[in-house]
Design a protein around this motif. Structure first.
Motif, PDB file in Angstrom:
ATOM      1  N   PHE B  39       0.842  -1.196   0.000  1.00 56.21           N
ATOM      2  CA  PHE B  39       0.000   0.000   0.000  1.00 56.21           C
ATOM      3  C   PHE B  39       0.879   1.248   0.000  1.00 56.21           C
ATOM      4  O   PHE B  39       1.717   1.422   0.885  1.00 56.21           O
ATOM      5  CB  PHE B  39      -0.930   0.001   1.220  1.00 56.21           C
ATOM      6  CG  PHE B  39      -2.008  -1.036   1.129  1.00 56.21           C
ATOM      7  CD1 PHE B  39      -1.773  -2.334   1.558  1.00 56.21           C
ATOM      8  CD2 PHE B  39      -3.250  -0.725   0.592  1.00 56.21           C
ATOM      9  CE1 PHE B  39      -2.766  -3.303   1.472  1.00 56.21           C
ATOM     10  CE2 PHE B  39      -4.247  -1.679   0.500  1.00 56.21           C
ATOM     11  CZ  PHE B  39      -4.008  -2.975   0.932  1.00 56.21           C
ATOM     12  N   SER B  40       0.634   2.101  -0.974  1.00 59.12           N
ATOM     13  CA  SER B  40       1.476   3.276  -1.189  1.00 59.12           C
ATOM     14  C   SER B  40       0.584   4.492  -1.457  1.00 59.12           C
ATOM     15  O   SER B  40      -0.634   4.384  -1.489  1.00 59.12           O
ATOM     16  CB  SER B  40       2.407   3.004  -2.384  1.00 59.12           C
ATOM     17  OG  SER B  40       3.133   4.148  -2.707  1.00 59.12           O
ATOM     18  N   ALA B  41       1.227   5.655  -1.594  1.00 60.51           N
ATOM     19  CA  ALA B  41       0.507   6.878  -1.972  1.00 60.51           C
ATOM     20  C   ALA B  41       1.477   7.771  -2.745  1.00 60.51           C
ATOM     21  O   ALA B  41       2.691   7.694  -2.530  1.00 60.51           O
ATOM     22  CB  ALA B  41      -0.003   7.607  -0.733  1.00 60.51           C
ATOM     23  N   PRO B  70       3.011  -9.966  -6.431  1.00 62.25           N
ATOM     24  CA  PRO B  70       3.129  -8.640  -5.812  1.00 62.25           C
ATOM     25  C   PRO B  70       2.127  -7.645  -6.400  1.00 62.25           C
ATOM     26  O   PRO B  70       2.004  -7.533  -7.614  1.00 62.25           O
ATOM     27  CB  PRO B  70       4.569  -8.237  -6.157  1.00 62.25           C
ATOM     28  CG  PRO B  70       4.891  -8.982  -7.412  1.00 62.25           C
ATOM     29  CD  PRO B  70       4.060 -10.241  -7.425  1.00 62.25           C
ATOM     30  N   VAL B  71       1.448  -6.936  -5.526  1.00 63.90           N
ATOM     31  CA  VAL B  71       0.411  -5.988  -5.947  1.00 63.90           C
ATOM     32  C   VAL B  71       0.707  -4.619  -5.356  1.00 63.90           C
ATOM     33  O   VAL B  71       0.920  -4.495  -4.145  1.00 63.90           O
ATOM     34  CB  VAL B  71      -0.986  -6.454  -5.480  1.00 63.90           C
ATOM     35  CG1 VAL B  71      -2.040  -5.414  -5.830  1.00 63.90           C
ATOM     36  CG2 VAL B  71      -1.330  -7.801  -6.089  1.00 63.90           C
ATOM     37  N   LEU B  72       0.723  -3.627  -6.216  1.00 66.14           N
ATOM     38  CA  LEU B  72       0.915  -2.250  -5.757  1.00 66.14           C
ATOM     39  C   LEU B  72      -0.446  -1.582  -5.635  1.00 66.14           C
ATOM     40  O   LEU B  72      -1.201  -1.533  -6.605  1.00 66.14           O
ATOM     41  CB  LEU B  72       1.789  -1.480  -6.765  1.00 66.14           C
ATOM     42  CG  LEU B  72       2.048  -0.010  -6.479  1.00 66.14           C
ATOM     43  CD1 LEU B  72       2.849   0.166  -5.196  1.00 66.14           C
ATOM     44  CD2 LEU B  72       2.782   0.632  -7.650  1.00 66.14           C
ATOM     45  N   VAL B  73      -0.766  -1.076  -4.454  1.00 65.19           N
ATOM     46  CA  VAL B  73      -2.067  -0.434  -4.224  1.00 65.19           C
ATOM     47  C   VAL B  73      -1.844   1.035  -3.877  1.00 65.19           C
ATOM     48  O   VAL B  73      -1.196   1.346  -2.872  1.00 65.19           O
ATOM     49  CB  VAL B  73      -2.831  -1.113  -3.067  1.00 65.19           C
ATOM     50  CG1 VAL B  73      -4.202  -0.450  -2.889  1.00 65.19           C
ATOM     51  CG2 VAL B  73      -2.980  -2.602  -3.323  1.00 65.19           C
ATOM     52  N   ASP B  74      -2.356   1.909  -4.729  1.00 69.57           N
ATOM     53  CA  ASP B  74      -2.318   3.349  -4.452  1.00 69.57           C
ATOM     54  C   ASP B  74      -3.573   3.680  -3.636  1.00 69.57           C
ATOM     55  O   ASP B  74      -4.687   3.605  -4.150  1.00 69.57           O
ATOM     56  CB  ASP B  74      -2.300   4.117  -5.784  1.00 69.57           C
ATOM     57  CG  ASP B  74      -2.270   5.619  -5.574  1.00 69.57           C
ATOM     58  OD1 ASP B  74      -2.606   6.085  -4.466  1.00 69.57           O
ATOM     59  OD2 ASP B  74      -1.912   6.338  -6.522  1.00 69.57           O
TER      60      ASP B  74
END
Lengths: 418, 139
Positions: B39-41, B70-74
């Motif tokens: 989880f990123s922003a 792998p999953v990148l979540v904005d």
């Protein structure tokens, strides 16, 4: 965790005791914190943690969670004053602590970040013993200007690229000085102090993954320096008279504007360049010390004394260049260069207030261990010589005086993220 | 537990090819592997630093690619996922087991070593036998 926070808060209180600075962009530090200082003070477009409180408040928004930082700098100035017809005299050994302590956090995953910090904004000071006064007797020149700031800060991510920040500064300044106190016309002034308020607006804009720009504007901190005492030496006859009320007028902390750019030429590199303008010409002109309320009877006309110091400082341009390289996720190294024009005119140079150093080089590193960052930076201010070329007069007693000055500073900081 | 959500499928993350959430869920149904949610922003400096210095590491990226999805979540674009996984701060890294159940949550900046051990903790099934703290402190 609680024990760690308790220790940090204790350290904060200890470090927040009044401290004196010998700052070098005029009276300002070239940077606050080991990260900014390690990059020569080029920080306006560079991500920062807590130290954004003392830099670009918009960069506070790079705080992801919560972070506490405690640290500061230790500054060792080396000065020499040569009065006309005398041998040069070195400054007494001085090591000034310049504390910083701050806390910052993002409000959840919102666009708001907040923080608060206390830090030494700057100052200056000298301590020359065994100089001859105008009567030819051994005497001293001494000064201490200290300026601490408490700074609540807020930052907001306006968009994914644009961030704005605002800092409110509540400041406390103190000034003491000795001007040949054992000679005729000599002065020993203590306890001048003032609370101040000011503000700083900051912005940063991430153009793309490589380029970012930033800017800040800091308002002037007007000062009402009073509450002091003066012992004035009238020489033979009246001798020394204590005045119980002393104040200083026309000494303020200047407004400042700063713009900067950062560039990532490769994923682990960061280059930064800042330009600043400091409005010393408005802040420090003819500084006037007024003493009144003598503790012993004095003849008519001696109830109130007015002592002018014609300083007429010039506006200052500052250029800062910094580089950072992330070796891995544990070690980051930095280097920087900072040039600040000398704001002190040749014809009003006063060895009590010789903020003349211009060139600085810096180097530093960060060591990251789990949630901890340990930052260290070294700063060297190269020697600057200056001679008072003004004509001798009662308002320019230091005509022909030479001052040399260089200095070394060690910056350290510990940050904990949680 | 796996939900449908907008997916930045195939987003590049410094050596690691990130999957979208839906894409990872579908792949996990076909060939079961743990899912790693990062989880990123956009404003998150530490998230970018992790992408730059941790997920770009070829060894770690290779292991993540082979052993997990792998999953990148904005979080600014996928608030529903943030709600479902109760994200209070970024960066947060969550490991889902073969059933899609969260079995490990790491908040804040993580270095390569920690993420490498976390991947081993989940892919080798250690999470069935011991706590993350005990596993992390073991030699």
């Amino acid at each position: 965790m609680k024990r760690m926070l308790g220790a940090m808060l204790t350290a904060l209180l200890v470090l927040s005791a009044p401290a004196w600075a010998w700052a070098t962009n005029g009276m300002n530090m070239i940077g606050t914190g080991a990260v900014s200082s390690g990059m020569g003070g080029a920080d306006v477009a560079v991500p920062a943690g807590c130290t954004a409180i003392a830099g670009n408040p918009a960069q506070l928004a790079t705080t992801c969670n919560r972070v506490v930082s405690v640290g500061g700098a230790f500054l060792n100035p080396q000065m020499e004053v040569t009065l006309p017809g005398q041998e040069g005299v070195d400054n007494e050994f001085q090591l000034f602590p310049l504390p910083f302590a701050g806390y910052a956090q993002r409000i959840g995953t919102s666009r708001w970040s907040v923080g608060v910090g206390v830090f030494a904004q700057g100052g200056m000071g000298v301590d020359f013993n065994n100089v001859k006064n105008f009567n030819g007797a051994d005497d001293s020149l001494y000064s201490q200007v200290a300026f601490m700031r408490l700074a609540p800060t807020v930052a907001y991510n306006v968009t994914d690229k644009l961030t704005m920040g605002l800092t409110a500064f509540a400041g406390y300044a103190t000034i003491d000085y000795d001007f040949f106190p054992r000679g005729t016309q000599g002065q020993h002034v203590t306890g001048l102090s003032s609370f101040t308020i000011a503000g700083r607006l900051g912005a940063s804009y991430q153009i793309n993954d490589q380029w970012a720009v930033g800017a800040t504007y800091t308002s002037e901190s007007s000062m009402d320096l009073d509450g002091g005492e003066m012992r004035f030496n009238f020489g033979p006859g009246l001798g020394q008279v204590n005045y119980r009320d002393a104040k200083m007028d026309n000494f303020t902390w200047p407004r400042q504007a700063k713009v900067g750019v950062s560039f990532k030429p490769a994923s682990k590199w960061l280059l930064a360049f800042d330009i600043s303008w400091v409005n010393w010409s408005s802040a420090i002109q003819t500084v006037t010390v007024t003493a009144s309320n003598p503790s012993t009877p004095v003849p008519s006309g001696y109830d109130t004394l007015t002592v002018p110091f014609i300083m007429d400082w010039k506006d200052q341009w500052i250029f800062a260049l910094g580089a950072q390289y992330e070796i891995n996720d544990t070690w980051t190294v930095r280097a920087g260069y900072n040039y600040g024009q000398n704001p002190v005119p040749d014809d009003t140079l006063n060895p009590l207030f010789p903020a003349i150093v211009q060139h600085h080089i810096t180097a530093g590193f960060t060591y990251t261990y789990q949630e901890w960052d340990f930052d260290v930076a070294l700063e060297h201010g190269f020697n600057t010589d200056q001679t008072n070329t003004g004509a001798p007069s009662p308002t320019n007693p230091f005509s022909g005086t030479e001052v040399s000055h260089y200095q070394d500073t060690v910056h350290v900081m510990v940050s904990y993220r949680f | 537990m796996l939900l449908s959500a907008p997916a930045p499928a195939g987003a590049e993350g410094g050596g690691l090819t990130w999957l979208g959430y839906d894409q990872a869920a579908e792949l996990a149904r076909q060939t079961p592997r743990p899912i790693v949610l990062f989880f990123s922003a956009p404003w998150c400096y530490l998230c970018k630093k992790m992408q730059r210095l941790v997920f770009s590491d070829p060894a770690l990226a290779g292991r993540l690619q082979k052993q997990a999805y792998p999953v990148l979540v904005d979080v600014t674009k996928q608030p529903r996922l943030m709600e479902v996984y109760e994200i209070k701060q970024v960066p947060t890294t969550i490991f889902l087991d073969l059933n899609g159940k969260p079995v490990l949550r790491l908040t804040g900046y993580q270095n390569r070593s920690t993420l490498g051990r976390a991947l081993m903790f989940v892919t080798m099934g250690h999470h069935h036998r011991m706590s993350w703290e005990a596993f992390f402190d073991s030699p």
